[in-house]
Scaffold this motif. Structure first.
Motif, short mmCIF file in Angstrom:
data_model
loop_
_atom_site.label_atom_id
_atom_site.label_comp_id
_atom_site.label_asym_id
_atom_site.label_seq_id
_atom_site.Cartn_x
_atom_site.Cartn_y
_atom_site.Cartn_z
N PHE B 204 0.82 -1.22 0.00
CA PHE B 204 0.00 0.00 0.00
C PHE B 204 0.85 1.27 0.00
CE2 PHE B 204 -4.05 -1.67 -0.31
CZ PHE B 204 -4.20 -2.78 0.52
N LEU B 205 1.97 1.21 0.69
CA LEU B 205 2.89 2.35 0.67
C LEU B 205 3.45 2.57 -0.73
CD1 LEU B 205 4.94 1.98 3.98
CD2 LEU B 205 3.44 3.87 3.34
N SER B 206 3.74 1.46 -1.41
CA SER B 206 4.29 1.59 -2.76
C SER B 206 3.25 2.19 -3.70
CB SER B 206 4.79 0.24 -3.27
OG SER B 206 3.73 -0.64 -3.48
N VAL B 207 2.00 1.76 -3.55
CA VAL B 207 0.92 2.31 -4.41
C VAL B 207 0.74 3.80 -4.11
CG1 VAL B 207 -1.55 2.23 -4.87
CG2 VAL B 207 -0.25 0.11 -4.70
N LEU B 208 0.80 4.16 -2.84
CA LEU B 208 0.68 5.58 -2.46
C LEU B 208 1.80 6.40 -3.10
CD1 LEU B 208 -0.75 7.70 -0.66
CD2 LEU B 208 0.86 7.09 1.16
N SER B 209 2.99 5.83 -3.08
CA SER B 209 4.14 6.49 -3.70
C SER B 209 3.90 6.69 -5.19
CB SER B 209 5.38 5.63 -3.46
OG SER B 209 6.51 6.28 -3.90
N CYS B 210 3.29 5.70 -5.82
CA CYS B 210 2.98 5.80 -7.26
C CYS B 210 2.00 6.94 -7.51
CB CYS B 210 2.40 4.48 -7.75
SG CYS B 210 1.90 4.51 -9.47
N VAL B 211 0.97 7.01 -6.66
CA VAL B 211 -0.05 8.06 -6.83
C VAL B 211 0.59 9.44 -6.69
CG1 VAL B 211 -2.08 9.07 -5.73
CG2 VAL B 211 -1.99 6.60 -6.12
N ILE B 212 1.45 9.57 -5.68
CA ILE B 212 2.12 10.87 -5.47
C ILE B 212 3.01 11.20 -6.67
CG2 ILE B 212 3.82 12.10 -4.05
CD1 ILE B 212 2.79 10.44 -1.66
N GLY B 213 3.72 10.21 -7.17
CA GLY B 213 4.61 10.44 -8.31
C GLY B 213 3.86 10.88 -9.55
N VAL B 214 2.77 10.16 -9.86
CA VAL B 214 1.98 10.51 -11.05
C VAL B 214 1.39 11.92 -10.89
CG1 VAL B 214 -0.09 9.92 -12.35
CG2 VAL B 214 1.51 8.13 -11.70
N SER B 215 0.93 12.22 -9.67
CA SER B 215 0.36 13.55 -9.42
C SER B 215 1.40 14.63 -9.65
CB SER B 215 -0.15 13.66 -7.98
OG SER B 215 -1.04 12.63 -7.70
N LEU B 216 2.60 14.38 -9.20
CA LEU B 216 3.67 15.37 -9.38
C LEU B 216 3.96 15.56 -10.87
CD1 LEU B 216 6.12 14.37 -6.51
CD2 LEU B 216 4.98 16.56 -6.76
N PHE B 217 3.95 14.48 -11.64
CA PHE B 217 4.20 14.61 -13.08
C PHE B 217 3.11 15.43 -13.75
CE2 PHE B 217 7.86 12.33 -13.21
CZ PHE B 217 7.79 10.95 -13.00
N PHE B 238 8.02 3.29 -5.68
CA PHE B 238 6.86 2.46 -5.99
C PHE B 238 7.29 1.12 -6.56
CE2 PHE B 238 3.31 0.66 -7.97
CZ PHE B 238 3.49 0.59 -9.34
N LEU B 239 8.18 1.17 -7.57
CA LEU B 239 8.60 -0.07 -8.23
C LEU B 239 9.36 -0.98 -7.27
CD1 LEU B 239 9.68 1.45 -11.64
CD2 LEU B 239 7.79 -0.13 -11.26
N ALA B 240 10.22 -0.36 -6.44
CA ALA B 240 10.99 -1.18 -5.49
C ALA B 240 10.05 -1.87 -4.50
CB ALA B 240 12.00 -0.30 -4.75
N GLY B 241 9.12 -1.10 -3.93
CA GLY B 241 8.20 -1.66 -2.95
C GLY B 241 7.25 -2.67 -3.57
#
Lengths: 259, 466
Positions: B204-217, B238-241
């Motif tokens: 779930f932390l990795s998915v959250l990281s993905c959401v934050i990353g996409v939002s920043l982009f 995200f990918l690592a987690g």
């Protein structure tokens, strides 16, 4: 008149050793309070079916593995309490190992494999050469010393492994299914050689095997079943053939048949 | 022991060759990226605030990824040699001696690889510089450059990687009992994050990281490239987690379902996967991060290159020399520049003219005022195009003649707007709608024309406009 006979202290004394494997959820008791002794110069075989704990017993005695409980005394020294710093030298000076799969180093020649324990013990090179040559001649592999393991037969490899095991003059030689990977002819050669070493040089040998023919070369056989000592028989003055049939009788009893 | 170590290295050269190549590549990549930090040529590039941070981030990432590769390779070699090492221990070598032997072998191979990697790194750094310069449409010529600072930094990073990998191997040998070492090459890898139930929170932390990353982009709240950098870091996490948690989750779910496991050839594939679950998770993480970074950097590089190309195309002048202060104070410099340009470039014609504003004559002040009025930063390249200037009709006629355009009749009492064809209609509309248009009306509004770029207002008569 009382005659006091001083009982010879055994070379190897195993007292109530236990060994557990597994996790908290699933524990396996591989050895259940096993006790026995081996006198100096004896040739003892440990027999049992697969899963009886014989290899585990050998690993615990040889310091390859640790015991969960109990003690193992070799020449009066409790090897279960040896420190990490002392154990390497202890192994080199007191123990010799022979494995079913030979366990030779493929990058070393047969000569170098045999010499390995001596080089680790920092013996002088000329002494190493002399001792390797002498041992190789006794085992009939002096002509193959410059070859690599992949260039020689299984029997020659096992004799090389045996040479490495005895080169330091250990007090106890431990063999785990030494003939398991050999054809019958090579197996017989190896067993006769081990027997000769025991008779002439007084080598103390502890061998694990499931093969009755292999075990018949020993002087005493300990039978393991489900991690416990089940029976013990001695060869005494019997011939090997008679002893072999006695072994089969014990095995059939272990298997559930009435004698 | 040293002789044994060297003999082993020689006879196992084939196994060590791959390890040597990996270490050499690590040294080469670290040198190449590190050299960008020390490069004097990089300082010449346009002042992108985030560029140094991107280079540092790329260098750190290179160290981390190559460090992982080296650690993986040394673990692989240790696994292959575990039986050999156990024989040494059975023959009387202590665990400490064996671990020191392994450590020495690793260090020997590492130092050889470093010596081979530096020349390769020098070549690679040239390639990186060429790529970077091409991105910004700068000319680049191949040159030999050797930076002692970069070598020192590379050696430091390389030693960190090597010592980490060597220490990890050493610890494995010291900690493992002889029995474990004998069967080390047959053992399956243990799942990480399994027994302690961390796989779900990690997922779930990795998915959250993905959401934050996409939002920043997509939203880019910080601008200036920091969003891309931060977003990339989030995607890496995200990918690592993801690849650490999902395999564990899948093996837990499917491993206990015979109905799934025993169909077709799933059993062998599944167990092959779970036997190497830890290293495979790491491999998948690293490969996916590398792929993502490659795509991101390719995209970023292409975008930067396209922006550079567009800027170059949109630029009205091949050479623009700006002075602070009044133009008449720099006539000597003007002559010197003109003489230089005539000597270096084939000048076919020359026309000197002025552009006029509503009273101000200091170009930098006009520019600063314009930037402030329109909310641009002081260094925005488009600020000068929003300032309202006009030229004299006589200068306009001269320029038309120089460029080979036909002559036109101009009414001295009127002002004209010269624009590109695409802006004709917007200006017609503007003129129709706005009644009071003069010399200094905002002619850069319609269609984003930008005064002086695609539109130029031409003043009335031959006198300077007031």
């Amino acid at each position: 008149m009382k005659i006091m006979i001083k009982r010879q202290q055994p070379l190897l004394l195993v007292e109530n050793i236990e060994k557990y494997y597994g996790t908290a959820e699933a524990v396996t008791k591989a050895l259940n309070r096993v006790s026995f002794h081996v006198q100096s110069g004896e040739y003892v075989s440990i027999m049992g079916s697969s899963g009886s704990g014989k290899t585990t017993l050998l690993n615990c005695i040889s310091t390859i593995d640790t015991v969960s409980a109990g003690h193992v005394f070799l020449d009066g020294k409790d090897i279960t309490k040896i420190s990490e710093d002392e154990i390497a030298a202890f192994r080199r000076d007191n123990l010799g190992f022979v494995f079913q799969d030979f366990s030779l180093l493929d990058t070393l020649t047969l000569e170098e494999n045999i010499a390995l324990p001596l080089t680790i013990g920092k013996m002088a090179p000329d002494q190493i050469e002399a001792r390797v040559k002498e041992t190789a001649e006794a085992l009939g592999i002096s002509g193959e010393l410059q070859k690599f393991p992949f260039q020689v037969s299984g029997g020659q490899k096992q004799r090389c492994a045996f040479a490495r095991a005895v080169i330091c003059g250990p007090k106890l030689i431990m063999a785990d299914e030494p003939t398991g990977s050999l054809d019958s002819h090579s197996a017989q050669m190896l067993l006769e050689m081990m027997s000769r070493m025991n008779r002439k040089n007084g080598a103390t040998i502890l061998m694990v095997t499931h093969d009755p023919l292999c075990a018949s070369y020993a002087q005493r056989i300990l039978f393991l079943k489900d991690g416990k000592l089940f029976n013990e028989i001695r060869k005494g003055e019997k011939t090997r053939s008679v002893f072999y049939h006695e072994i089969l009788d014990v095995l059939s009893v272990m298997g559930g048949e009435r004698p | 022991m040293w002789k044994l170590s060297v003999r082993n290295a020689k006879r196992q050269a084939r196994d060590y060759f791959l390890y040597l190549i990996t270490l050499g590549c690590a040294a080469a990549f670290m040198y190449a990226f590190g050299s960008l930090i020390f490069s004097d040529l990089i300082e010449m590039l346009p002042g992108l605030e985030v560029l140094p941070y991107m280079i540092i981030a790329a260098t750190v990432l290179t160290v981390l990824i190559m460090g992982w590769f080296v650690s993986y390779m040394s673990g692989y070699i240790l696994k292959r040699r575990s039986r050999e090492l156990s024989i040494y221990m059975l023959s009387g070598m202590s665990a400490k001696q064996v671990s020191t032997l392994v450590f020495c072998e690793n260090m020997l191979v590492g130092l050889i690889a470093f010596a081979l990697g530096i020349p390769a790194g020098i070549l690679l750094s040239q390639l990186l510089e060429a790529v970077l310069f091409h991105m910004f449409a700068f000319p680049y010529t191949l040159r030999f450059s050797f930076s002692p600072g970069t070598v020192g930094m590379t050696l430091l990073g390389f030693l960190v990687i090597l010592l980490y990998a060597a220490q990890k191997s050493r610890k494995r040998v010291r900690k493992a009992c002889l029995y474990e070492l004998l069967s080390y090459d047959r053992q399956n890898e243990k799942e990480s994050f399994c027994g302690n139930g961390l796989s779900f929170p990690l997922f779930f932390l990795s998915v959250l990281s993905c959401v934050i990353g996409v939002s920043l982009f997509m939203v880019q709240p910080f601008r200036r490239g920091y969003d891309i950098l931060a977003g990339t870091v989030c995607m890496v996490l995200f990918l690592a987690g993801f690849f650490q948690s999902v395999p564990v989750f899948l093996s837990m779910r499917f491993g206990v379902r015979p109905s799934w496991k025993y169909r077709k050839n799933r059993l062998t594939v599944f167990r092959w996967f779970t036997s190497k679950i830890r290293s495979m998770s790491g491999v998948m993480s690293v490969l996916s991060v590398l792929l993502m970074l490659s795509l991101t950097l390719m995209g970023t590089g292409t975008a930067v290159y396209m922006i550079s190309e567009k800027l170059a195309q949109d630029s009205m002048f091949d050479i623009m020399i700006l002075y602070h202060g009044e133009p008449q104070n720099h006539t000597r410099q003007d002559r010197e520049y003109e003489e230089y340009l005539r000597s270096e470039y084939p000048v076919r014609g020359c026309c000197s003219y002025g552009v006029y504003t509503d009273g101000q004559t200091d170009f930098s002040e006009v520019r600063a005022r314009t930037a402030k009025e329109h909310g641009y930063s002081a260094d925005n390249p488009y600020a000068e195009y929003r300032s309202d200037t006009c030229m004299r009709q006589s200068d306009y006629r001269k320029l038309r003649e120089m460029l080979g355009y036909g002559s036109v009749e101009l009414d001295p009492s009127l002002c004209y707007v010269h624009c590109v064809p695409s802006l004709e209609k917007p200006f017609e509309e503007m003129i129709r709608k706005e009644k009071e248009l003069g010399l200094y009306s905002d002619y850069s509004r319609p269609g984003g024309g930008r005064n002086g770029e695609r539109v130029q207002s031409v003043g009335g008569g031959d006198g300077a406009a007031a």
